[in-house]
Design a protein around this motif. Structure first.
Motif, PDB file in Angstrom:
ATOM      1  N   PHE A   1    -113.756 -15.109 -57.767  1.00  0.00           N
ATOM      2  CA  PHE A   1    -113.523 -13.929 -56.945  1.00  0.00           C
ATOM      3  C   PHE A   1    -112.927 -14.306 -55.591  1.00  0.00           C
ATOM      4  O   PHE A   1    -112.493 -13.453 -54.835  1.00  0.00           O
ATOM      5  CB  PHE A   1    -114.845 -13.181 -56.713  1.00  0.00           C
ATOM      6  N   GLN A   2    -112.916 -15.587 -55.316  1.00  0.00           N
ATOM      7  CA  GLN A   2    -112.479 -16.085 -54.015  1.00  0.00           C
ATOM      8  C   GLN A   2    -110.965 -16.167 -53.948  1.00  0.00           C
ATOM      9  O   GLN A   2    -110.291 -16.494 -54.927  1.00  0.00           O
ATOM     10  CB  GLN A   2    -113.099 -17.469 -53.798  1.00  0.00           C
ATOM     11  N   THR A   3    -110.407 -15.896 -52.761  1.00  0.00           N
ATOM     12  CA  THR A   3    -108.960 -15.947 -52.543  1.00  0.00           C
ATOM     13  C   THR A   3    -108.689 -16.733 -51.281  1.00  0.00           C
ATOM     14  O   THR A   3    -109.265 -16.432 -50.227  1.00  0.00           O
ATOM     15  CB  THR A   3    -108.364 -14.536 -52.375  1.00  0.00           C
ATOM     16  N   ARG A   4    -107.845 -17.727 -51.377  1.00  0.00           N
ATOM     17  CA  ARG A   4    -107.508 -18.489 -50.184  1.00  0.00           C
ATOM     18  C   ARG A   4    -106.588 -17.651 -49.305  1.00  0.00           C
ATOM     19  O   ARG A   4    -105.682 -16.981 -49.775  1.00  0.00           O
ATOM     20  CB  ARG A   4    -106.810 -19.799 -50.545  1.00  0.00           C
ATOM     21  N   ALA A   5    -106.828 -17.700 -48.000  1.00  0.00           N
ATOM     22  CA  ALA A   5    -106.031 -16.946 -47.042  1.00  0.00           C
ATOM     23  C   ALA A   5    -104.786 -17.746 -46.665  1.00  0.00           C
ATOM     24  O   ALA A   5    -104.581 -18.142 -45.517  1.00  0.00           O
ATOM     25  CB  ALA A   5    -106.857 -16.628 -45.802  1.00  0.00           C
ATOM     26  N   LEU A   6    -103.936 -17.995 -47.661  1.00  0.00           N
ATOM     27  CA  LEU A   6    -102.762 -18.829 -47.448  1.00  0.00           C
ATOM     28  C   LEU A   6    -101.800 -18.152 -46.471  1.00  0.00           C
ATOM     29  O   LEU A   6    -101.522 -16.959 -46.565  1.00  0.00           O
ATOM     30  CB  LEU A   6    -102.058 -19.092 -48.776  1.00  0.00           C
TER      31      LEU A   6
END
Length: 315
Positions: A29-34
């Motif tokens: 569910f995690q998304t990197r804040a690229l």
């Protein structure tokens, strides 16, 4: 008041929020804040917690808001993983799977609870970390306080040894099951796929792999005349299962994110609104870390201390 819906909560406002790279291995569910500025992301998360606290406070929920200034605790915004409180004056502290989350446990918060509420004992399971045994609180467990059942999706964050100890100490019946998403990846925390309220439960039934266990979960959830609202995998991805029922000035409410609310159908909303006001909170930055409103909120199920004014004052 319902035993399921606390009227007081603990929130942590982080100064150095960021999606945690150490938890990304099993949190899909995690998304990197690229491409985003780290300071801007942290500031946005700080603001989101501040605004969520204000919304809940305005509705009569007692909010204990603590700041976290530690740069080495990217997930400190999710206190429900390391602490839970229980009727009768009981507090539990939990063993955390990821090393950089273990310093989130805070003695000052435990002391605040002792000062403000009637705390009889604190059961500390954190020593199990030395044996690689983990149970990440009410993230790993979704507790039915009325029926005394602990629902648990099996994962490395919910060890059966720790689960059995908790259930024995606190008087819950464990109900464990395997749950996976469409790619076959295990659900990392039960509270992203299940929310138990007083009169309804939100649950991603299709994620439970065993049809027999799925039917048993529905049967047990329905036992207290609850309505079971089945969530689709897409709704689970949008955090519709990561909600919490609270009790405010005007009665019960369901706190969830704006993203979660947008994913619900009109009939599902109507089912919820039969017994709860729906209170959406804007937490899009915090959701980058793979958790939403339920992960942010540690409910306080303790009796308040009362102070009598005058010579006979006591607590």
């Amino acid at each position: 008041m319902s035993v399921q819906a606390p009227s007081a909560v603990l929130l942590i406002r982080p100064r150095f929020f960021t999606p945690n790279p150490e938890t990304a291995l099993d949190n899909v569910f995690q998304t990197r804040a690229l491409g985003d500025d780290a300071d801007a992301v942290a500031a946005a998360a700080y603001t989101e917690v501040s605004e969520a606290a204000a919304v809940l406070d305005a509705r009569g929920v007692t909010v204990h808001l603590f700041d976290d200034d530690g740069p080495g605790r990217p997930d400190s915004v999710f206190p429900n993983n390391w602490i839970s409180t229980h009727a009768g004056g009981h507090v539990a502290l939990y063993p955390m799977h990821t090393p950089n989350r273990r310093t989130e446990r805070r003695g000052d918060i435990v002391e605040m609870l002792k000062q403000s509420y009637r705390v009889q004992d604190v059961v500390d399971y954190s020593g199990l970390e030395l044996d690689d045994v983990f149970l990440e609180g009410t993230g790993a467990m979704v507790l039915d306080h009325g029926a005394r059942i602990a629902y648990v999706a099996r994962s490395r964050r919910a060890d059966p040894i720790a689960l059995e100890r908790f259930c024995t100490n606190f008087g819950y019946e464990p109900m464990a099951f395997d749950a996976v998403d469409e790619t076959g990846t295990a659900i990392y925390h039960t509270n992203v796929m299940m929310c138990i309220a007083t009169d309804f439960a939100l649950v991603g039934l299709d994620l439970i792999t065993s049809p027999t266990r799925r039917a048993q979960v529905v049967e047990r959830l329905s036992a207290l005349d609850r309505e079971v609202i089945d969530l689709s995998p897409d709704q689970i991805r949008n955090f519709a299962g990561n909600a919490i029922e609270l009790h405010g000035r005007n009665g019960r409410m369901l706190a969830l994110s704006e993203r979660a609310l947008a994913s619900l159908t009109a009939p599902q909303r109507r089912m919820i609104e039969r017994s709860c006001e729906i209170v959406p909170l804007a937490v899009p930055t915090i959701e980058l870390a793979g958790g939403s409103v339920r992960c942010m909120v540690a409910g306080i199920h303790l009796d308040r201390r009362s102070v009598l004014v005058g010579p006979a004052a006591s607590v």
